[in-house]
Design a protein around this motif. Sequence first.
Motif, PDB file in Angstrom:
ATOM      1  N   CYS A  74       0.815  -1.215   0.000  1.00  0.00           N
ATOM      2  CA  CYS A  74       0.000   0.000   0.000  1.00  0.00           C
ATOM      3  C   CYS A  74       0.848   1.266   0.000  1.00  0.00           C
ATOM      4  N   CYS A  87      -0.849   4.290  -0.003  1.00  0.00           N
ATOM      5  CA  CYS A  87      -1.823   5.340   0.323  1.00  0.00           C
ATOM      6  C   CYS A  87      -1.112   6.415   1.146  1.00  0.00           C
ATOM      7  N   CYS A 114       0.123   5.179   4.614  1.00  0.00           N
ATOM      8  CA  CYS A 114       1.209   4.189   4.567  1.00  0.00           C
ATOM      9  C   CYS A 114       2.506   4.849   4.093  1.00  0.00           C
ATOM     10  N   ASN A 149      -5.377   0.886   7.505  1.00  0.00           N
ATOM     11  CA  ASN A 149      -4.273   1.836   7.262  1.00  0.00           C
ATOM     12  C   ASN A 149      -4.691   3.080   6.488  1.00  0.00           C
ATOM     13  N   THR A 150      -5.823   3.034   5.809  1.00  0.00           N
ATOM     14  CA  THR A 150      -6.307   4.210   5.069  1.00  0.00           C
ATOM     15  C   THR A 150      -7.042   5.223   5.949  1.00  0.00           C
TER      16      THR A 150
END
Length: 299
Positions: A19, A21, A24, A268-269
């Motif tokens: 990821c 994003c 992250c 995690n987003t």
Amino acid sequence: MRIKVLGAAAGGGFPQWNCGCPNCRDVRSGALSARPLTQECVAVSADGERWFLLNASPEIRSQIESFAALHPRGPRDSPIAAILLTNGDLDHCLGLLSLRESHPLVIYATDRVRRGFAEGNVLYRTLQRFPGQVTWRALEPGKEADLGGLAVEALPAPGKPPIHLEGSGASDPGDNIGLLIHDRRTGRRLAYFSAAAAITSAMRTAFDGADCVFFDGTFWASDELIVLGLGDKRAEQMAHLPVGGEGGSLRGLAGIRAPKKIYIHINNTNPLLRPRSPEREQVEAGGWEIAYDGMELNL
Ligand code: MLT
Ligand code: MN
Ligand code: ZN
């Protein structure tokens, strides 16, 4: 009751291996003053001697090492008296296969979750190396199970079967549960619901009577993954009630009487991982905390 958060993240952890994003990326670069998180697992104990793990994350080995109370006290030993599963998702069950070093395990789960993990799973044989390697104990809604010092009751929570079993039959109330854990000596109550697609009236009643509630904090927004271009499913389609918005859990649970309220299983987003984000301020203003690895509570 002692409570230790060993892992606070949703499946994938924070950062997630594939990821990029903003969260992250920024935690990797150090631009975000937040610490990485391992996947959800919580240890509870009435006496600090015998511990119960709520879920078995893929990172269980390092999580056990991170907490001295879980270390062996002899040449072959573990203070982990049992593992309690809330559903069959791999971020909750994969760690069981990592505990294969010929140690007897006691696992509490609904019949549905036990069958989903143990039946037709050739890897499960690694936990059948000797008779009695795994003792399954059934969690049945409405029936309190005695953990010695602590008692636990399962309460069905709206959810779904794990992704690898989707489409293989109708869903069942045993697919996803919350755990109501009661310290018999102190009377303290923990309500642990790390995955919930909705709030039922039975859940609300349990939260009103609890001293501490852990609740599903996977996503802030229903369309979080879609907006970031990371997926096509809304939070609700993944059986996670979002925290924010009109129908979110922050509003939905605004009136509950539990004095301690903690979001866990954070994806995690989620903007809640950013320390001074408006979303985080909103949640904190509502009296909620965000779980983190190493968080400790004495209930
Ligand atoms: C979930 O929380 O929805 C699951 O952990 C997703 C997954 O198993 O990948
Ligand atoms: Mn999960
Ligand atoms: Zn990410």
